[in-house]
Design an enzyme around this catalytic site. Structure first.
Site, PDB file in Angstrom:
ATOM      1  N   GLU A  27       0.774  -1.192  -0.056  1.00  0.00           N
ATOM      2  CA  GLU A  27      -0.067  -0.004   0.062  1.00  0.00           C
ATOM      3  C   GLU A  27       0.939   1.409  -0.095  1.00  0.00           C
ATOM      4  O   GLU A  27       1.876   1.367   0.800  1.00  0.00           O
ATOM      5  CB  GLU A  27      -0.894   0.114   1.110  1.00  0.00           C
ATOM      6  CG  GLU A  27      -1.672   1.259   1.650  1.00  0.00           C
ATOM      7  CD  GLU A  27      -2.524   1.924   0.213  1.00  0.00           C
ATOM      8  OE1 GLU A  27      -2.610   2.858   0.294  1.00  0.00           O
ATOM      9  OE2 GLU A  27      -3.238   1.045  -0.210  1.00  0.00           O
ATOM     10  N   ARG A 101     -18.205   2.967   3.457  1.00  0.00           N
ATOM     11  CA  ARG A 101     -16.854   2.338   2.803  1.00  0.00           C
ATOM     12  C   ARG A 101     -15.663   1.968   3.670  1.00  0.00           C
ATOM     13  O   ARG A 101     -15.010   0.947   3.492  1.00  0.00           O
ATOM     14  CB  ARG A 101     -16.318   3.400   1.575  1.00  0.00           C
ATOM     15  CG  ARG A 101     -15.149   3.001   0.704  1.00  0.00           C
ATOM     16  CD  ARG A 101     -14.798   3.766   0.055  1.00  0.00           C
ATOM     17  NE  ARG A 101     -15.828   4.097  -1.369  1.00  0.00           N
ATOM     18  CZ  ARG A 101     -16.115   3.230  -2.361  1.00  0.00           C
ATOM     19  NH1 ARG A 101     -15.071   2.491  -2.823  1.00  0.00           N
ATOM     20  NH2 ARG A 101     -16.989   3.416  -3.190  1.00  0.00           N
ATOM     21  N   TYR A 210     -28.910   8.150   0.676  1.00  0.00           N
ATOM     22  CA  TYR A 210     -29.428   7.190   1.569  1.00  0.00           C
ATOM     23  C   TYR A 210     -28.576   7.088   2.758  1.00  0.00           C
ATOM     24  O   TYR A 210     -27.521   7.646   2.981  1.00  0.00           O
ATOM     25  CB  TYR A 210     -28.959   5.814   0.584  1.00  0.00           C
ATOM     26  CG  TYR A 210     -27.538   5.768   0.067  1.00  0.00           C
ATOM     27  CD1 TYR A 210     -26.522   5.128   0.865  1.00  0.00           C
ATOM     28  CD2 TYR A 210     -27.326   6.143  -1.350  1.00  0.00           C
ATOM     29  CE1 TYR A 210     -25.179   4.977   0.124  1.00  0.00           C
ATOM     30  CE2 TYR A 210     -26.148   5.959  -1.673  1.00  0.00           C
ATOM     31  CZ  TYR A 210     -24.792   5.463  -0.800  1.00  0.00           C
ATOM     32  OH  TYR A 210     -23.662   5.382  -1.434  1.00  0.00           O
ATOM     33  N   ASP A 287     -10.595  -0.932 -10.055  1.00  0.00           N
ATOM     34  CA  ASP A 287     -10.336   0.332 -11.058  1.00  0.00           C
ATOM     35  C   ASP A 287      -9.184   0.669 -11.810  1.00  0.00           C
ATOM     36  O   ASP A 287      -9.023   1.178 -12.613  1.00  0.00           O
ATOM     37  CB  ASP A 287     -10.485   1.445  -9.978  1.00  0.00           C
ATOM     38  CG  ASP A 287     -11.863   1.780  -9.271  1.00  0.00           C
ATOM     39  OD1 ASP A 287     -12.704   1.259  -9.782  1.00  0.00           O
ATOM     40  OD2 ASP A 287     -11.994   2.521  -8.403  1.00  0.00           O
TER      41      ASP A 287
END
Length: 396
Positions: A27, A101, A210, A287
């Site tokens: 990462e 998320r 939402y 992605d």
């Protein structure tokens, strides 16, 4: 070696470790974390999380949505709602949920920490890769080189691995700016607390909201087709600007927008589909492979499907890796390209005005619940079992 420790990268690490391989996740940031707010998970995403051992935890913590609710943002008219309860859940085998998320990322991160086959390394920005017939090497920004059997680029839309593998330059700027914030559910009027993902569609704009975080917050996302040409991400903006941009909407959506504080703006970007995202022992995921606009709410679901299929296919020896990577790319490219295209084309549904908006409303309001479910079955009903893709049907 998996480059990128987001949702897709961590999911792939779990799937591949379960296949018996040792996995290192690299990462670039100093810690493993996920930016953003709400994320929608259709049944295909939940099915993938089931395969990774996290489906039950996600169902427990997520908000289970009852409807996808489409509103005319100018008149305030309720146009149509797609029910997501009994018939939908029975047909597709899972609920439609929303979750923060960051919360989903923390579940995946904890599962990786608990897996003896996964090693996590932060502060490791990968800039390039090399490979030969026996293995691969990634090159870090510091100049350090790390070697392994294969590389999976899960490093996002500006992937360094994709830049070398595909070489298609900068992402495509969509010309749409989205403004996002969270508000406590306690400040939302009772009459607007729908257990739904709600779209208010207006001329060259739309507004989605939402509940997330167990129903404690309302996630607000307002999109403006403003012909933006420069990508920006997470730039703070004044709430007055948001109110001005969406002043043409009906009183109810404006009431919710007025409650927002700490707005931030993103100019949306994506890429065109490509025929191949595999180079020998190197492949892409999520992605990095097939970045899409968020309007079909399938970005995370497609990354999770990638991860599960890779885990299935890599139940093999290292001698088989190249062939299995080729198969993965071949099996995923048509489906993900279709979702990329639908995500772009859906703008035509959200943003018309006048007679075109009325024609859209008439068309949508004429559709039955079964017809609406049929329309999304190819996305929501796709599930992987042992590397085989099953779509549609009563079993999902």
């Amino acid at each position: 070696m998996i480059v990128g420790g987001g949702i897709g990268g961590l999911a792939a690490a779990l799937g591949i470790a379960r296949a018996g391989h040792e996995v290192m996740v690299l990462e670039r940031n100093d810690r493993f974390a996920e930016l953003g707010a709400g994320i929608q998970l259709a049944p295909n995403g939940i099915a993938a999380l089931d395969r990774l051992g996290l489906g039950a935890m996600v169902r427990e913590r997520a908000v289970h949505i009852d409807h996808l609710r489409f509103m005319d943002g100018v008149t305030g008219e309720h146009v149509v709602s797609m029910p997501l309860t009994e018939d939908y859940r029975r047909r597709f085998g899972n609920p439609y949920v929303v979750v923060h998320r960051g919360e989903l990322h923390r579940m995946l991160y904890a599962a990786c920490l608990a897996s003896p086959g996964v090693r996590l390394r932060a502060g490791a920005a990968v800039t390039a890769y090399d490979q030969d017939d026996t293995g691969t090497t990634v090159v870090l920004k510091t100049g350090e080189r790390i070697s392994g059997d294969a590389v999976i680029g899960a490093d996002g839309i500006r992937s360094a691995i994709r830049r070398q593998l595909v070489g298609d330059g900068e992402p495509r700027v969509s010309g749409i700016t989205v403004y996002r914030c969270l508000i406590p559910i306690d400040v939302v009027p009772d009459e607007l607390r729908w257990n739904a993902v709600t779209w208010w569609a207006g001329p060259k704009c739309h507004f989605v909201h939402y509940a997330i975080a167990g129903g404690r917050y309302l996630n607000l996302a307002a999109s403006s087709d403003d012909a933006a040409t420069q990508p920006v991400a997470g730039v703070p903006v004044e709430k007055q600007l948001v109110q001005i941009l969406f002043a043409g909407l009906d009183a109810a959506p404006r009431q919710l927008l007025a409650l927002g504080e700490d707005w931030k703006a993103w100019v949306l970007v994506d890429r065109d589909p490509v025929d191949n995202w595999t180079d020998g022992r190197v492949t892409l995921l999520g992605d990095a492979a097939h970045p899409m606009l968020h309007y079909a709410a399938q970005g995370a679901c497609q990354a999770l499907e990638d991860a599960v299929l890779l885990g299935d296919l890599l139940d093999c020896s290292t001698a088989e890796l190249v062939r299995r990577f080729d198969r993965y790319s071949h099996e995923r490219r048509e489906r993900t390209a279709a979702v990329q295209r639908v995500s772009r084309e859906s703008i035509e549904l959200w943003h018309p005005a006048g007679t075109e908006a009325k024609a859209r409303n008439d068309m949508l309001s004429s559709m039955s619940a079964t017809q609406l479910h049929d329309h999304v079955a190819w996305m929501h009903g796709a599930r992987y079992f042992g590397g085989a893709l099953l779509t549609g049907g009563a079993s999902g």
